[in-house]
Design a protein around this motif. Structure first.
Motif, PDB file in Angstrom:
ATOM      1  N   HIS A 166      98.983 -31.396  65.275  1.00 39.10           N
ATOM      2  CA  HIS A 166      99.050 -29.939  65.548  1.00 39.10           C
ATOM      3  C   HIS A 166      98.481 -29.125  64.400  1.00 39.10           C
ATOM      4  CE1 HIS A 166     103.159 -30.850  63.766  1.00 39.10           C
ATOM      5  NE2 HIS A 166     102.610 -30.046  62.890  1.00 39.10           N
ATOM      6  N   PHE A 167      97.573 -29.741  63.632  1.00 36.62           N
ATOM      7  CA  PHE A 167      97.108 -29.045  62.426  1.00 36.62           C
ATOM      8  C   PHE A 167      95.885 -28.168  62.672  1.00 36.62           C
ATOM      9  CE2 PHE A 167      99.021 -33.158  61.133  1.00 36.62           C
ATOM     10  CZ  PHE A 167     100.237 -32.623  60.747  1.00 36.62           C
ATOM     11  N   ASP A 168      94.977 -28.639  63.542  1.00 38.71           N
ATOM     12  CA  ASP A 168      93.820 -27.791  63.843  1.00 38.71           C
ATOM     13  C   ASP A 168      94.193 -26.891  65.024  1.00 38.71           C
ATOM     14  OD1 ASP A 168      91.290 -26.721  63.598  1.00 38.71           O
ATOM     15  OD2 ASP A 168      90.431 -28.124  65.045  1.00 38.71           O
ATOM     16  N   THR A 169      95.070 -25.952  64.751  1.00 41.67           N
ATOM     17  CA  THR A 169      95.590 -25.059  65.786  1.00 41.67           C
ATOM     18  C   THR A 169      95.658 -23.644  65.230  1.00 41.67           C
ATOM     19  OG1 THR A 169      97.845 -25.542  65.051  1.00 41.67           O
ATOM     20  CG2 THR A 169      97.021 -26.805  66.934  1.00 41.67           C
ATOM     21  N   ARG A 170      95.912 -22.712  66.104  1.00 37.95           N
ATOM     22  CA  ARG A 170      96.041 -21.316  65.699  1.00 37.95           C
ATOM     23  C   ARG A 170      97.433 -20.805  66.018  1.00 37.95           C
ATOM     24  NH1 ARG A 170      92.403 -18.769  62.479  1.00 37.95           N
ATOM     25  NH2 ARG A 170      92.137 -16.889  63.749  1.00 37.95           N
ATOM     26  N   LEU A 171      97.747 -19.716  65.371  1.00 36.62           N
ATOM     27  CA  LEU A 171      99.046 -19.084  65.531  1.00 36.62           C
ATOM     28  C   LEU A 171      98.799 -17.616  65.864  1.00 36.62           C
ATOM     29  CD1 LEU A 171     102.123 -19.555  65.040  1.00 36.62           C
ATOM     30  CD2 LEU A 171     101.722 -18.872  62.677  1.00 36.62           C
ATOM     31  N   LEU A 172      99.551 -17.135  66.856  1.00 38.70           N
ATOM     32  CA  LEU A 172      99.438 -15.736  67.262  1.00 38.70           C
ATOM     33  C   LEU A 172     100.761 -15.076  66.894  1.00 38.70           C
ATOM     34  CD1 LEU A 172      97.447 -13.993  68.984  1.00 38.70           C
ATOM     35  CD2 LEU A 172      98.610 -14.849  71.012  1.00 38.70           C
ATOM     36  N   VAL A 173     100.716 -13.948  66.217  1.00 42.13           N
ATOM     37  CA  VAL A 173     101.953 -13.274  65.847  1.00 42.13           C
ATOM     38  C   VAL A 173     101.784 -11.763  66.029  1.00 42.13           C
ATOM     39  CG1 VAL A 173     102.516 -15.014  64.100  1.00 42.13           C
ATOM     40  CG2 VAL A 173     101.364 -12.899  63.418  1.00 42.13           C
ATOM     41  N   VAL A 174     102.910 -11.068  66.033  1.00 41.22           N
ATOM     42  CA  VAL A 174     102.888  -9.611  65.974  1.00 41.22           C
ATOM     43  C   VAL A 174     103.098  -9.226  64.512  1.00 41.22           C
ATOM     44  CG1 VAL A 174     103.998  -7.478  66.717  1.00 41.22           C
ATOM     45  CG2 VAL A 174     103.770  -9.389  68.321  1.00 41.22           C
ATOM     46  N   GLY A 175     102.053  -8.699  63.897  1.00 38.94           N
ATOM     47  CA  GLY A 175     102.168  -8.249  62.516  1.00 38.94           C
ATOM     48  C   GLY A 175     102.993  -6.971  62.466  1.00 38.94           C
ATOM     49  N   GLN A 176     103.929  -6.914  61.532  1.00 40.14           N
ATOM     50  CA  GLN A 176     104.826  -5.759  61.430  1.00 40.14           C
ATOM     51  C   GLN A 176     104.583  -5.074  60.096  1.00 40.14           C
ATOM     52  OE1 GLN A 176     106.870  -4.735  63.787  1.00 40.14           O
ATOM     53  NE2 GLN A 176     107.250  -6.528  65.098  1.00 40.14           N
ATOM     54  N   ASP A 177     104.368  -3.792  60.157  1.00 43.76           N
ATOM     55  CA  ASP A 177     104.089  -3.034  58.952  1.00 43.76           C
ATOM     56  C   ASP A 177     104.959  -1.790  58.999  1.00 43.76           C
ATOM     57  OD1 ASP A 177     102.894  -2.448  56.632  1.00 43.76           O
ATOM     58  OD2 ASP A 177     100.870  -2.295  57.405  1.00 43.76           O
ATOM     59  N   GLY A 178     105.643  -1.489  57.918  1.00 41.12           N
ATOM     60  CA  GLY A 178     106.509  -0.312  57.928  1.00 41.12           C
ATOM     61  C   GLY A 178     107.903  -0.716  57.526  1.00 41.12           C
ATOM     62  N   GLU A 179     108.818   0.253  57.550  1.00 41.71           N
ATOM     63  CA  GLU A 179     110.147  -0.040  57.006  1.00 41.71           C
ATOM     64  C   GLU A 179     111.041  -0.767  58.005  1.00 41.71           C
ATOM     65  OE1 GLU A 179     112.078   4.390  57.830  1.00 41.71           O
ATOM     66  OE2 GLU A 179     111.106   3.895  55.915  1.00 41.71           O
ATOM     67  N   ARG A 180     110.664  -0.745  59.287  1.00 39.91           N
ATOM     68  CA  ARG A 180     111.415  -1.507  60.282  1.00 39.91           C
ATOM     69  C   ARG A 180     110.469  -1.940  61.397  1.00 39.91           C
ATOM     70  NH1 ARG A 180     112.975   3.912  61.003  1.00 39.91           N
ATOM     71  NH2 ARG A 180     112.375   4.686  63.061  1.00 39.91           N
ATOM     72  N   PRO A 181     110.903  -2.918  62.197  1.00 37.59           N
ATOM     73  CA  PRO A 181     109.994  -3.437  63.228  1.00 37.59           C
ATOM     74  C   PRO A 181     109.582  -2.365  64.225  1.00 37.59           C
ATOM     75  CG  PRO A 181     111.898  -4.889  62.963  1.00 37.59           C
ATOM     76  CD  PRO A 181     112.183  -3.657  62.171  1.00 37.59           C
ATOM     77  N   GLY A 182     108.389  -2.513  64.791  1.00 41.83           N
ATOM     78  CA  GLY A 182     107.958  -1.681  65.899  1.00 41.83           C
ATOM     79  C   GLY A 182     107.269  -0.390  65.503  1.00 41.83           C
ATOM     80  N   LEU A 183     107.235  -0.066  64.218  1.00 40.18           N
ATOM     81  CA  LEU A 183     106.608   1.193  63.810  1.00 40.18           C
ATOM     82  C   LEU A 183     105.095   1.063  63.832  1.00 40.18           C
ATOM     83  CD1 LEU A 183     108.855   2.379  60.866  1.00 40.18           C
ATOM     84  CD2 LEU A 183     108.812   3.185  63.222  1.00 40.18           C
ATOM     85  N   HIS A 184     104.613  -0.069  63.321  1.00 35.90           N
ATOM     86  CA  HIS A 184     103.163  -0.276  63.315  1.00 35.90           C
ATOM     87  C   HIS A 184     102.934  -1.756  63.580  1.00 35.90           C
ATOM     88  CE1 HIS A 184      99.000   0.571  62.347  1.00 35.90           C
ATOM     89  NE2 HIS A 184      98.989  -0.524  61.631  1.00 35.90           N
ATOM     90  N   THR A 185     102.541  -2.083  64.798  1.00 38.83           N
ATOM     91  CA  THR A 185     102.371  -3.492  65.162  1.00 38.83           C
ATOM     92  C   THR A 185     100.902  -3.790  65.406  1.00 38.83           C
ATOM     93  OG1 THR A 185     102.716  -3.000  67.494  1.00 38.83           O
ATOM     94  CG2 THR A 185     104.653  -3.659  66.241  1.00 38.83           C
TER      95      THR A 185
END
Lengths: 437, 198
Positions: A166-185
């Protein structure tokens, strides 16, 4: 989203020597957990610096480091080191490795073979038998040098465990920026180890619940347009994005079927959430559940015959399994606490889930019949497990006690080998891709 | 007594579950009320508690709006009138508390006066539950708000139900007080100055 994130990939793989995997002495037996790790040597074999590889570090040394990090993260190997330096042209003698106790030896030699093209010769030897078990020549564009190392680690993993790596694989995430989740994704994709990050969406709008199609080039996610969520398909090669036409309601929890032809999701209407499937070719929609309460978090078994999902029809959220046509709905989780966000292992043998108990969220696994439940993680708020395509590791989201923003962590199936994926500044809701071609 | 009638009625409506039930309950409770002995008028009960200052404010706001039917529909006016755009729920529940109903009553009153305004009803949930379950719970909360509004005479076509689940908490600390703020429903006007684009 733009086409800019679509990277040209040059990766040709020539497989030589032995096919598939052996029953021989280099087999890691993981049927009973990790009984005894394979003793493995991966010496640094110097190549000198190569342009566009590892910021000018010795390329051979940098590649060996990545191969060791990959294999070391599984817990299936213990590394044996031997004094001495090797240059690409040097013969590697077995004797010192045998004396140090290594059972297996991985020799990787890298060189530039064309205009910006690397060749990485990756070979796995049986030290006691003193012979070559398997090898590959991996050709890759120089800036993608880490993929060559991941492919080499995949080869070693596949040969010694019988499972695809599982090493040559990719990861998808929601990047979180700001003082709490959901402000800038933002939707981010990266190698499974956090390297080679790509920004897929520069969002004004909230994004959530991303998932890969089989492979790693198509995704589906939830995108809020004017406060209302839509299911959005994106093709990472063409850059094309499409909002799915679904019946009225509030959709969530989309995942692809194993053949990639349909998307299963939850649709909430008038306070009741049910599970639906949309055929991506015809646009036809079928409803699979029809009960009171919330039916959500659906996920297919690897053969596509069954669907595991979460329902609160009996009170707390619990896990249920049904045939993929919606028939035979049966509750499988009966342990203490609520069980949620299930995902069926690509090997088919386990279902990972989030256990909610005493205001804590933790990651666990159980067999598809609900037996052998065990908890792998021990954080305050661990949730959203996502399987490696090998079925031998999980990514999950962890919010540490006292922290506002979560991170993404990886664990083996013993729960003993946890590591945080380096994503700056913060990320949530990991989805692990299938193997890359 | 006549001034108390509207609030009594809304109190009755609180316990109704569907429009069909509504008429029957209404009738029943009206009969009960008639059978009750009349209370002494408040102005003679010297020890009686003062009326809550909140309802005085409400009356002032209502009177002002009634005096000036041309008050432009703005987000600020809605917030001033309703006093809050946000209601709170109990953990894991989509049931409307008395306080939530009182807020929705004021919001409904304003929406009735501005019949061209549409609203998004957004349900949110705390961080202590599983993500997708919380998402469905958010929808359940917003759907409960929509049901309450439609029972109170707001056309369902003016209301858009949505959920944010736990994706957009107002407070990320894990203590109970912080998390209770995340179990919320928000009424967001659309298509007005200062509101999100339509």
């Amino acid at each position: 989203m733009r086409r800019a994130f679509v990277q040209a990939i040059l990766a040709l793989f020539l497989v030589e020597a032995h096919p598939a995997f052996a029953e021989g002495p280099l087999h890691v037996d993981i049927t009973q957990g990790v009984a005894s790790p394979l003793l493995l040597a991966i010496p640094d074999i110097s190549s000198g610096a190569i342009p566009e590889v590892a910021n000018g570090e010795d390329a051979g040394v940098a590649l060996a480091k990545v191969v060791r990090a990959d294999l070391g993260s599984t817990g299936f190997y213990r590394f044996v080191s031997v004094d001495g330096h090797y240059a690409a042209a040097d013969e590697v003698a077995f004797a010192p490795f045998a004396r140090a106790g290594a059972q297996a030896l991985v020799v990787g030699r890298v060189r530039l073979v064309g205009n910006n093209v690397l060749a990485y010769d990756c070979a796995l030897y049986d030290v006691f038998g003193a012979h070559l078990e398997t090898s590959q020549r991996i050709l890759v564009a120089a800036p993608q040098w880490r993929r060559a190392a991941h492919k080499c680690a995949d080869m070693v993993f596949a040969f010694t465990t019988g499972d695809p790596g599982h090493f040559d694989t990719r990861l998808l995430v929601v990047g979180q920026d700001g003082e709490r989740p959901g402000l800038h994704t933002r939707l981010l994709s990266m190698d499974y180890d956090g390297a080679n990050q790509t920004v897929l969406s520069q969002g004004q709008e909230l994004v959530a619940m991303p998932r890969y199609a089989p492979g790693s080039r198509k995704i589906v996610f939830l995108s809020f347009v004017m406060l209302v969520p839509q299911l959005v398909l994106a093709d990472l090669d063409s850059g094309q994005i499409t909002a799915l036409k679904i019946p009225p309601g509030v959709p969530s929890a989309p995942r692809f079927s194993p053949d990639g032809r349909s998307i299963i999701f939850s649709l909430a209407r008038d306070g009741v959430a049910d599970i639906l499937v949309i055929d991506l070719q015809t646009g036809g929609v079928r409803q699979l559940t029809n009960t009171a309460g919330s039916n959500t978090s659906p996920g297919y078994s690897p053969d596509g015959a069954f669907v595991v999902f979460e329902s609160d029809r009996s009170g707390d959220p619990q896990l249920y399994v049904m045939a993929s046509d919606g028939s035979g709905q049966k509750r499988i989780s009966f342990g203490a606490g609520a069980h949620a966000s299930p995902m069926w292992s690509p090997r088919g043998d386990l279902i990972a889930f989030t256990l909610v108990e005493n205001r804590r969220l933790r990651i666990g696994v159980m067999k598809p019949d609900g037996s052998k439940e065990r908890i792998l993680s021990d954080g305050e708020r661990d949730e959203d497990p996502s399987w490696a395509p090998s079925g031998r590791a999980l990514m999950f989201q962890r919010t540490a006690a006292g922290k506002a923003l979560p991170g993404v962590w990886m664990t083996d199936l013993s729960g003993k080998l946890e590591s945080r994926i380096n994503i700056d500044p913060s990320a949530s809701e990991p989805a692990w891709s299938g193997r890359r071609p | 007594m006549t001034q108390m009638t509207p609030s009594r009625h809304s109190g009755i409506l609180r316990h109704s579950r569907g429009p069909a039930l509504l008429a029957a309950v209404f009738l029943l409770m009206s009969c009960q009320r008639l059978a009750q002995p009349l209370q002494p008028p408040p102005q003679f009960a010297m020890q009686a508690p003062q009326p809550a200052p909140l309802s005085v404010q409400q009356d002032v706001a209502q009177n002002r709006a009634m005096r000036d039917p041309d008050t432009p529909a703005t987000v600020e006016d809605f917030e001033r009138y309703a006093r809050t755009t946000r209601i709170l729920f109990a953990r894991g529940s989509a049931e409307l508390s008395d306080a939530a109903r009182a807020t929705l009553d004021r919001q409904a009153e304003w929406l009735k006066r501005h019949s061209d305004v549409r609203a998004v009803l957004a349900g949110h949930a705390d961080l202590l539950g599983p993500r997708e379950h919380q998402f469905a719970l958010g929808e359940r909360r917003a759907a409960a708000m929509k049901f309450y509004f439609t029972v109170h005479g707001i056309s369902g076509e003016r209301l858009i139900v949505t959920s944010f689940g736990k994706e957009r908490p107002v407070n990320a600390s894990s203590d109970e007080v912080s998390q209770s703020q995340n179990r919320r429903g928000e009424t967001i006007l659309i298509g007005l100055p200062g509101a999100p684009r339509p």
